[in-house]
Design a protein around this motif. Structure first.
Motif, mmCIF file in Angstrom:
data_model
loop_
_atom_site.group_PDB
_atom_site.id
_atom_site.type_symbol
_atom_site.label_atom_id
_atom_site.label_comp_id
_atom_site.label_asym_id
_atom_site.label_seq_id
_atom_site.Cartn_x
_atom_site.Cartn_y
_atom_site.Cartn_z
ATOM 1 N N ALA A 1 87.011 -48.203 52.970
ATOM 2 C CA ALA A 1 85.588 -47.897 52.847
ATOM 3 C C ALA A 1 85.293 -47.712 51.368
ATOM 4 N N LEU A 2 84.440 -48.594 50.827
ATOM 5 C CA LEU A 2 84.205 -48.653 49.384
ATOM 6 C C LEU A 2 82.868 -48.040 49.015
ATOM 7 N N ASP A 3 82.879 -47.232 47.968
ATOM 8 C CA ASP A 3 81.646 -46.654 47.450
ATOM 9 C C ASP A 3 81.255 -47.481 46.240
ATOM 10 N N SER B 1 85.534 -46.348 44.024
ATOM 11 C CA SER B 1 86.116 -45.319 44.882
ATOM 12 C C SER B 1 86.385 -45.921 46.267
ATOM 13 N N CYS B 2 87.584 -45.712 46.733
ATOM 14 C CA CYS B 2 88.022 -46.392 47.947
ATOM 15 C C CYS B 2 88.730 -45.389 48.866
ATOM 16 N N SER C 1 82.143 -44.352 58.536
ATOM 17 C CA SER C 1 83.472 -45.012 58.548
ATOM 18 C C SER C 1 84.615 -44.037 58.798
ATOM 19 N N ARG D 1 75.226 -54.420 49.511
ATOM 20 C CA ARG D 1 76.550 -53.882 49.160
ATOM 21 C C ARG D 1 77.542 -54.992 48.834
ATOM 22 N N ARG E 1 79.272 -46.012 52.525
ATOM 23 C CA ARG E 1 80.404 -46.828 52.076
ATOM 24 C C ARG E 1 80.463 -48.147 52.855
#
Ligand code: FAD
Ligand code: FES
Length: 275
Positions: A44-46, A91-92, A223, A77, A54
């Motif tokens: 899940a990426l920010d 950030s992951c 997520s 996104r 995310r």
């Protein structure tokens, strides 16, 4: 948190590759996530910019301290992710979700069925089967030849790769399910792809009494298992369901499970498909 994560880790973009007509193959360095990743898991990426939830994306390949993502640009996104410069850190959180289970009997022949970007869940599974010395066939389908992705990376395991396109522009003319129906039934089935394909795959597996697991994709909010925005109906008694007893007034016969935290992988026999 267990030793296998999930981890909150900055992931540094080390390589970006555009795959026409609209796919991206990005390699990110994140040692903890790369070391822990298993089949069908996701991150899940920010993404930098205005606040948004995310972005969940499947972990496609893993090499040393890096992992890769394979995605198509759809909206804000994915556009942001595709436009990041090499060297940028995002950030992951990952690896998230459960994984496909390998059969206990190592002589069982597996068939991996991937539709479109569903292939993103298959590379790590192919590696796990390969490392376990198991035999597998991969059915890879897309609407047309120009939308086929993932063959280059999957070829390294040496498993037969059976390509299907709806318009016949490459390989078998027809869907992966039509191709599957033309082959001898396998010992175990694994699937990832669009809902219609997965529903047909589960029906095929259940009709033939074949063990089958599918990785589902839903629209995710958090997520992380907290918002309950990603639930799907599952059979009552299924270990992934809530297990909440049915209220007296309740009319529904099924339970629900969160795709992000209880899945993404479910047994075909446990899913309840609604029209
Ligand atoms: C567990 C999980 C793993 C995933 N793995 C991948 C992956 O490996 N690769 C990948 O490309 N995507 C993957 N997705 C989908 C991904 O999370 C996003 O939903 C998708 O990339 C769109 O994000 P976006 O914010 O850019 O677009 P959004 O703003 O969410 O959507 C923009 C527009 O595109 C449409 N759209 C969005 N997704 C799709 C779709 N799949 N098909 C058709 N239209 C669509 C929307 O309806 C909307 O109109 C995964 C999703 C989950 C839950
Ligand atoms: S997306 Fe929030 S619980 Fe699954």
């Amino acid at each position: 948190m267990s030793q296998s994560g999930p981890y909150l880790e900055p992931a540094t973009l080390v390589r970006r590759e555009f795959l026409p007509p609209g796919f991206w193959y990005l390699t990110l360095r994140a040692p903890q996530i790369a070391a822990a990743a298993k089949s069908a898991q996701f991150v899940a990426l920010d993404l930098p910019g205005t606040f948004m939830v995310r972005l969940p994306l499947g972990i496609y390949t893993v090499q040393d301290d890096t992992f890769s993502l394979l995605f198509q640009e759809w909206g804000e996104r994915t556009r942001r992710l595709a436009s990041l410069a090499e060297g940028t850190a995002v950030s992951c959180i990952g690896p998230l979700g459960n994984s496909f289970r390998l059969p206990e009997e190592r002589t069982t022949r597996a068939t991996l069925v991937a539709g479109g970007l569903g292939v993103a869940a298959m590379w790590l599974l192919a590696r796990e089967l390969h490392n376990a010395g198991m035999d597998a066939t991969i059915l890879l389908g897309a609407r047309s030849a120009n939308l086929l992705v993932g063959m280059r990376e999957l070829q390294i395991f040496g498993f037969p790769l059976d390509v299907c396109t709806d318009d016949g522009s490459s390989g078998f003319r027809g869907t992966v399910i039509q191709r599957l129906q033309a082959l001898a039934p396998p010992g175990v089935l694994y699937g990832c792809g669009p809902p219609g394909m997965l529903r047909a795959l589960c029906a095929y597996a259940n009709d033939h009494g074949i063990t089958c697991e599918v990785s589902l994709e839903e629209t995710f909010g958090c997520s992380l298992g907290t918002c309950w925005g990603c639930v799907v109906p599952v059979r009552r008694g299924c270990p992934q369901g809530t297990g909440y007893p049915r209220a007296e007034s309740e009319t529904r016969s099924f339970d629900v499970a969160r795709v992000c935290a209880d899945g993404t992988v479910f047994r075909a026999a446990d899913l309840v498909w609604q029209t």
